[in-house]
Design an enzyme around this catalytic site. Sequence first.
Site, PDB file in Angstrom:
ATOM      1  N   ASP A  64       0.837  -1.185   0.000  1.00 39.90           N
ATOM      2  CA  ASP A  64       0.000   0.000   0.000  1.00 39.90           C
ATOM      3  C   ASP A  64       0.880   1.246   0.000  1.00 39.90           C
ATOM      4  O   ASP A  64       1.652   1.470   0.929  1.00 39.90           O
ATOM      5  CB  ASP A  64      -0.862  -0.046   1.265  1.00 39.90           C
ATOM      6  CG  ASP A  64      -1.888   1.063   1.290  1.00 39.90           C
ATOM      7  OD1 ASP A  64      -2.994   0.817   0.822  1.00 39.90           O
ATOM      8  OD2 ASP A  64      -1.568   2.165   1.756  1.00 39.90           O
ATOM      9  N   THR A  97      -3.188   4.769  -4.058  1.00 39.43           N
ATOM     10  CA  THR A  97      -2.219   5.635  -3.409  1.00 39.43           C
ATOM     11  C   THR A  97      -0.881   5.607  -4.121  1.00 39.43           C
ATOM     12  O   THR A  97      -0.186   6.607  -4.173  1.00 39.43           O
ATOM     13  CB  THR A  97      -2.025   5.212  -1.951  1.00 39.43           C
ATOM     14  OG1 THR A  97      -1.806   3.817  -1.912  1.00 39.43           O
ATOM     15  CG2 THR A  97      -3.246   5.536  -1.139  1.00 39.43           C
ATOM     16  N   THR A  98      -0.527   4.458  -4.669  1.00 39.91           N
ATOM     17  CA  THR A  98       0.730   4.391  -5.408  1.00 39.91           C
ATOM     18  C   THR A  98       0.605   5.191  -6.698  1.00 39.91           C
ATOM     19  O   THR A  98       1.504   5.940  -7.066  1.00 39.91           O
ATOM     20  CB  THR A  98       1.079   2.935  -5.725  1.00 39.91           C
ATOM     21  OG1 THR A  98       0.993   2.184  -4.536  1.00 39.91           O
ATOM     22  CG2 THR A  98       2.450   2.819  -6.300  1.00 39.91           C
ATOM     23  N   ASP A 398      -8.769  -1.224   1.541  1.00 39.92           N
ATOM     24  CA  ASP A 398      -8.817  -0.605   0.217  1.00 39.92           C
ATOM     25  C   ASP A 398     -10.064  -1.049  -0.521  1.00 39.92           C
ATOM     26  O   ASP A 398     -10.782  -0.240  -1.101  1.00 39.92           O
ATOM     27  CB  ASP A 398      -7.573  -1.006  -0.599  1.00 39.92           C
ATOM     28  CG  ASP A 398      -6.348  -0.236  -0.148  1.00 39.92           C
ATOM     29  OD1 ASP A 398      -6.453   0.474   0.862  1.00 39.92           O
ATOM     30  OD2 ASP A 398      -5.307  -0.358  -0.810  1.00 39.92           O
TER      31      ASP A 398
END
Lengths: 585, 535
Positions: A64, A97-98, A398
Amino acid sequence: MSHFMQPSVILLREGTDTSQGTAQLISNINACYAVGEIVATTLGPMGADKLLYSGAGKATISNDGAEILKLLDIVHPAARALVDIAKSQDVEVGDGTTSVTLIACELLNECKTFLEDGVHPQILIAGYRKAALLAVNRLEELKVGVADLKDAGEDGARVLLERVAGTALNSKLICAYKSLFAPMAVDAVGLLKKDDLDLKHVGIKKVTGGSVMESHLVRGVAFKKTFSYAGFEQQPKHIKNPKVLLLNVELELKSEKENAEVRIEDPSLYQSIVDAEWKIIYDKLDQCVKSGANVVLSKLPIGDLATQYFADREMFCAGRVSDDDMERVARATGAQMLTSTNDIPESAIGNCGLFEENQVGGERFNYFTECSATTSCTIVIRGGSEQFVEEAHRSLHDALMVVKRTMENSSVVAGGGAVEMELSRYLRAQARTIEGKQQLVMTAFAKALEKIPRQLCDNAGLDSTDILNQLRKKHFEEPEEGLWFGVDVNAAGICDTFKSNVWEPSANKINSIASAAEAACLILSVDETVRNPQSEQAQMQQRGQMGGRGGGMPMSQAMGGQGLRGMGQAMGGRGVRMMKGRGGK
Amino acid sequence: MSVVFDEFGRPFIVMREQEQRQRLKGLDAQKANILAARTVAGLLRSSLGPKGMDKMMVSPDGDVTITNDGATILNKMEVEHQVARLMVELSQSQDNEIGDGTTGVVVLAGALLEQANRLLDEGIHAVRICEGFEKACEVAVAQLEKISDTVEFSKDNIEPLIRTASTTLSSKIVHRYKAKMAKIAVDAVLSVADLDRKDVNFDLIKMEGKVGGTLEDTELVNGVILDKDWAHPQMPKEVNDAKILLLTCPFEAPKPKTKHKLDIKSADAYRALYEQEQKYYRDMVKMCKDSGANTVFCQWGMEDDSLGVLVQEKLPAVRWVGGVEVELLAMATGARIVPRFEEITPEKLGRAGKVREVQFGTTKERMMYIEDCQNAKTVTVFVRGGNKMVVDEGKRSLHDAMCVTRNLIKDNRIVYGGGSAEVACSLAISDYANTITGIEQYAIRAFADALDDVPMALAENSGLPPITMLSNIKARQVAEENPFIGIDAMGNQEANMKSALVFETLAGKISQIQMANQLAKLILRVDDVLASAGQ
């Protein structure tokens, strides 16, 4: 700020490190890029995980982006902006998020050549803002609502949600079990109130041991057995149609008033005081029993006396139940939490189909199930090691967030780099209609978006240049049919990712492009950092005391389209610390 | 991690304490992680199976532990390396969940990683290996379910349970007495089990140990054993047909919880107070006596004066009994716990056939036995042994055996041990691999090879030629279409594990394979290790 730099006037404390101009800007960009590179390899289904550990022996294995950046404990002021956008993406959307970090890094990287060529950062900022706006508008056009799904049949909404959850899980450790977790996430969110999708009502309990396949959703509540006193084992552990009473009352024999003192003259009165104390507790217990409930839960301790009292009357009790568990029980059974045992109304007592105590791994768990009108639920995650369970939790979070977001605006776009390729094509086309430097800036934005499919290929060990060329061709030649073509990591080629069910909520993409652009603009707008070493040391100490919580505040304020203004405030308020102001917390 | 320089040659610091951080990336990280995990697995390899050896662990303060139990070994080793710690947690998870097979799961995970290492060398992407492993794992689980047998048992027919428990015990130090130990374990579990709900609460089985005697003296007490003695030496040492009163209030004058103060202004008042206290003591004992109780267990203390009254009234009592023990006593004897003297009624008394104080050998140590309880919902296993290490190991072994029994109650399917199940799975996976195109085929086949490692280790530890044995078994399993052929570790000339009665629970075996697979995947997927140094 120029007056700061007057050579003859010493304004700043000795040892203050100042640097400014293009050099500083490029240095900031490099720092961001270094951070981006760390998370880049986690992107996509073939992405790898990171193992981070501190000397204290705490290890985390994660895929994450937000979690990794948080744990990296980044101090570089500019790079912290990246941590913040990853965090805000995590809070807003939960997934991607990446991607958001990567896009921001790539946007900055594209700027470097312009800056070296002497383009003013404000021109770049204006160009990026415009491009981001166009991209977001295009996304709004592209997104596919649940109503447009033809192949899904009657249960369209559910299929959509499951696929979206599945995509969120694709890159995670538990991707092999997405057939288990994706429906679980959808079920869990589905149980919540439709107008109040608050994920805190989805309890997640982690129990190490057992296979991850034994993770399950409880349509009700499950929580670990609380600390119990003697007599607990004599209570019933299996009750059909229990009546649940929730209390915020301490059921213990104790002094009722903290600072009261009793003075007696006559030793024979002694007994009466003792009796009075016993009467208080017995009255309370009696009222609980009279209410008709046979499961009593309290946020505060339930002592041994009460435990035995209830045991004698075939009732179950548990004290020191945590706040969120209590709330979930309230939502699952319809009970109300009472702060007094006087006049317990019938309506405050909740009910469900079954209460029982079960063994989960090495722990005993209390289960409330078969709740008819529950608006909360609990997911029990199992797994072979603590790290595994922790990562499964993050991944499931997520998925839950993605499901929630999709439920709220129920539209999706295709993942696997397809939507980025389409936006890139669109922006290139738009760029040609603009005159001046902005054209180049917008093209740069378009190129930066290609980072996502490129990194997907790189992580899968594919030839990214080759595949990107195929994709560009497809998107250019067949704007209609080729719309959703993205990277096919399994067949080392390209495919229609919409057809192969790689779906992401459109809110996710909109948010990531908008906040990546904002972060890039923010960093571009800074041309000077003044660092005061002593104040930094003080900060370090302060941070040490705070137990290295890291993170920093969510950027939503500063990211809300007012990057520059946010900076201005930081300067005004904290003098020479300027950008460090944000890092401090 | 080294300092990063920008294009003008100036260093910049991105992370806190950047110079001290270490980073290992890509293949190097994967290799280092695999090596660490394999090292741990290598340590446990020689403990596997009935002829496995024990390990001796000496703690920093000189305590010695000798054990064969994988989870305990790893726990006591205090492993520091992060990835190695994952292996420790793996075996502990197996211990929490199944209780048995803690060594096997680590050996299997090590074997899987060893195979993965080879595949990484060949240039296969780690995620691909994971995918292959996952597919193979599914096949293995399906095969295990196919070759599993259902055992029927009831409260009257506990033979199959005992056999499975014996298999667990055969690798332990107690294996000489395994028939007896297995019976103790099974009886203990069955007496607290809720067979309808298939639930067993281990909190209700108390394990006591005492150095002295031999392992053979280990017994199952249908009641409770307390590490206590009578409150007064003149109390009778033995009470037959005991009526037990459990008190959670002290034998003292009642005290309010509220802060209080008694002002005594004259000698008369003082005397009155004394009189009243004495009256309390007599009344208290009288109330106990009136209910018909002939034994009293009290959670708190007793004033010397009240103790005197108790002795006079010939009411034997035990004081300072812990909260947990009070609860167990209540469960065993059916007594209700009484919070104050006014509430004592005859219905609240519990019953036990015999309460006695036992003195061990020539020592002065005494223990209380509360035994022969009717309908006891709790039991005590009392482990004896020549020294502390043996007693501790005996407890652990019995715990394992009880866990296995519990698992059988939950799910009454079994597979056969001696590596036969692993070989059967390995064969099934090899067949399956042939039907798969693509890179996964390599990973699937590697999984089969890793499974072969378990019977290999078994053979090695039994002093048999591992490769010859493995190929023999494989050949026989295929030729005879019999998935029950395994390693004859005991030298009984009986390779058919079904006839040799080597039982293992299906749940345990599946859990082993799934957890080892999941852990291997967890480790394989990591390609970047970031450590902050120091602290």
